[in-house]
Design an enzyme around this catalytic site. Structure first.
Site, PDB file in Angstrom:
ATOM      1  N   TYR A  74      42.680 -32.738  47.508  1.00  0.00           N
ATOM      2  CA  TYR A  74      42.037 -32.928  48.819  1.00  0.00           C
ATOM      3  C   TYR A  74      41.227 -31.689  49.151  1.00  0.00           C
ATOM      4  O   TYR A  74      41.686 -30.569  48.918  1.00  0.00           O
ATOM      5  CB  TYR A  74      43.081 -33.172  49.916  1.00  0.00           C
ATOM      6  N   GLU A  76      38.859 -31.434  52.225  1.00  0.00           N
ATOM      7  CA  GLU A  76      38.022 -31.608  53.426  1.00  0.00           C
ATOM      8  C   GLU A  76      37.504 -30.261  53.884  1.00  0.00           C
ATOM      9  O   GLU A  76      38.180 -29.237  53.764  1.00  0.00           O
ATOM     10  CB  GLU A  76      38.828 -32.289  54.533  1.00  0.00           C
ATOM     11  N   ASP A 251      15.074 -42.435  51.894  1.00  0.00           N
ATOM     12  CA  ASP A 251      16.172 -42.849  51.027  1.00  0.00           C
ATOM     13  C   ASP A 251      15.593 -43.037  49.629  1.00  0.00           C
ATOM     14  O   ASP A 251      14.940 -44.036  49.343  1.00  0.00           O
ATOM     15  CB  ASP A 251      16.762 -44.152  51.583  1.00  0.00           C
ATOM     16  N   THR A 280      21.277 -41.860  45.936  1.00  0.00           N
ATOM     17  CA  THR A 280      22.419 -42.072  45.062  1.00  0.00           C
ATOM     18  C   THR A 280      22.242 -41.113  43.890  1.00  0.00           C
ATOM     19  O   THR A 280      21.160 -40.571  43.666  1.00  0.00           O
ATOM     20  CB  THR A 280      22.454 -43.500  44.481  1.00  0.00           C
ATOM     21  N   LYS A 283      21.544 -44.044  39.842  1.00  0.00           N
ATOM     22  CA  LYS A 283      20.489 -44.994  39.444  1.00  0.00           C
ATOM     23  C   LYS A 283      19.548 -44.287  38.468  1.00  0.00           C
ATOM     24  O   LYS A 283      20.007 -43.849  37.423  1.00  0.00           O
ATOM     25  CB  LYS A 283      19.811 -45.547  40.691  1.00  0.00           C
ATOM     26  N   ARG A 289      28.540 -42.272  39.779  1.00  0.00           N
ATOM     27  CA  ARG A 289      28.384 -43.090  40.993  1.00  0.00           C
ATOM     28  C   ARG A 289      28.604 -42.207  42.201  1.00  0.00           C
ATOM     29  O   ARG A 289      29.679 -41.642  42.363  1.00  0.00           O
ATOM     30  CB  ARG A 289      29.505 -44.136  41.021  1.00  0.00           C
TER      31      ARG A 289
END
Ligand SMILES: *Cc1c(COP(=O)(O)O)cnc(C)c1O
Length: 488
Positions: A74, A76, A251, A280, A283, A289
């Protein structure tokens, strides 16, 4: 020109084979069916002529980086400022991923935590709201940032949000659901209006867009697309945004690889022009991903608050893989790859056009081609299925003002990033065009019981699917995916 850029061949196949064989052995001891499915997926991907414009093949280095204990951590917070102990190694990979992203795109700030493209957009939208929306009542109460709002403040904020507007590219012109459309939260957060393309040419109509922006006065002017086969002039977009006091968010999920590889430069590179850029990483950029955000300095702090505002804890294994993928994209070979993506798209478009297939805008200058299959009497759904039966993987897509709506559609979207990774060049893409034209020309809609043409059922002339499948198999055999990688 035939280009043979094959960057995913630059790995040690023997080492990767050993790594994957061992991994499958360990996985198989727990759930053999999962190990078998992973193996089968490689076989299936190797045997499919993948023309899906949003897909690619990441390198073994990127893939291996995701399968380890970073997944357990974790983290954060941000680099050097975590809400959990023991994040020193996560700091290392997140800082590296951000640094590579800044260098790769010439951006002053990069945030690499978003888990996907949609998440990157949410981060951007909240950052713009946090930065731009003036809430006098809240200011008086001493609230500096949306993250500090009380429940009562939220009520006021929701009210204020109702007045905020987003102007994005319409879906049938190639825009994306997350650019203010109803099925997505962006369409609920913002009052939406859209701009489209010129009826005759299919090209973006900047004059109409400017007029619409003047009238609508959006908080966010959203640019970027999933199915527009042309470059977008982001300098003009910024000019329009400035004129109406909007924030320009671009985007670049689909075409980030072309930006990284310097195929899209100057006015067509979003990074110097947009206030915020979202993307992203999986692509055309060919990474893991995931998503990321680039921001000009005034939006940097707000963007960095993506977690916990709209994101869960970051995925350290994926941030590590982003660092590897961005490092790959900074190599000169990646520019060759990006150039080949675009050259191949032109070869594909010209090959289709020469064989009588209609193309939206008449061609392409990015990584994708949008076929209008209505001249064959087919819907996009029929064309997609007929091509799939013949071993060609595409997806149906609406064309501007599509008479068949978003479900059946009249279009098929195809892209070159994945097969270019396999080493396909312009000659191979011309052959792909020939195969596609052959299938479409040999397919007719079936009649419904009332005699009208069906929108879903079809027949393809005998032998065409088989002949196409074997031609496709030959092309694929000549251009193996992950050559030398052997799981047996
Ligand atoms: C693919 C895409 C997205 C969504 O990416 P996910 O990683 O699937 O969330 C967002 N915007 C555009 C323009 C896209 O093409």
């Amino acid at each position: 020109m035939t280009t043979t850029a094959r960057p995913t061949t630059g790995f040690d196949a023997a080492a990767a084979s050993t790594a994957y064989r061992s991994a499958l052995e360990v996985i198989g001891a727990v759930e053999p069916r999962v190990a078998a499915a992973i193996s089968q997926e490689l076989t299936d991907q190797r045997e499919s002529l993948k023309l899906i414009a949003s897909e690619n093949y990441a390198s073994p280095a990127v893939l291996l980086t995701m399968g380890n204990w970073f997944s357990d951590k974790y983290a954060e917070g941000t680099v050097g400022h975590r809400f959990y102990a023991g994040c020193q190694n996560v700091d290392t990979v997140e800082a590296l991923a951000a640094e590579h992203a800044r260098e790769l795109f010439g951006a002053s700030h990069a945030y690499v935590q978003p888990h996907s493209g949609i998440d990157a957009n949410l981060v951007a939208f909240w950052a713009v709201l946090a930065q731009r929306v003036e809430l006098p009542a809240l200011e008086k109460a001493g609230v500096k940032h949306v993250n500090d709002l009380t429940d009562a403040d939220w009520t006021t904020l929701r009210h204020a949000l109702g007045d905020q507007r987003m102007l994005g590219m319409s879906l049938d012109a190639g825009g994306h659901l997350t650019h203010g459309f109803r099925p997505n939260i962006s369409g609920k957060m913002f009052e939406q209006s859209s701009y489209g393309t010129e009826p005759g040419t299919g090209l973006l109509d900047y004059d109409a867009l400017r007029a619409r922006a003047r009238e609508f006065r959006p908080l966010i002017l959203m640019a970027g697309y999933s199915a527009y086969p042309r470059r977008v002039n982001f300098a003009t977009m910024r000019e329009i945004a400035d004129e109406v006091g909007a924030t320009l968010v671009v985007d670049m999920a689909h075409f980030a690889g072309l930006v990284a590889g310097k195929v899209l430069t100057g006015d067509f590179d979003p990074v110097p022009h947009a206030h915020v850029v979202t993307s992203t990483s999986h692509k055309s950029l060919r990474g893991p991903r995931g998503g990321f955000v680039l921001a000009q300095p005034e939006f940097a702090d707000a963007v960095d608050r993506g977690c916990p505002m709209v994101l869960g804890g970051p995925l350290p294994h994926v941030m590590a893989a982003k660092a590897v993928a961005f490092a790959e994209a900074r190599r000169p070979e990646f520019a060759d790859y990006a150039r080949a993506i675009a050259d191949n798209a032109v070869a594909l478009a010209e090959g289709l056009d020469r064989r009588g297939v209609q193309l939206v805008t008449g061609g392409t200058d990015n990584h994708l081609v949008l076929l209008d299959v209505s001249s064959f009497g087919l819907t996009g759904r029929q064309a997609e299925s007929a091509l799939l039966d013949a071993g060609i993987v595409t997806n149906r897509n609406a064309v501007p003002a599509d008479p068949n709506g978003a479900w059946y559609t009249s279009g098929v979207r195809i892209g070159t990033p994945a097969l270019t990774t396999r080493g396909f060049g312009t000659e191979e893409f011309d052959r792909v065009a020939e195969l596609i034209a052959d299938v479409l020309g040999s397919t007719t809609p079936a009649a419904t019981s009332s005699g009208t043409p069906s929108k879903a059922k079809f027949t393809t002339a005998d032998g065409v699917a088989d002949r196409t499948r074997s031609a496709a198999a030959e092309l694929l055999a000549d251009h193996p995916l992950y050559p030398g990688l052997d799981l047996a």
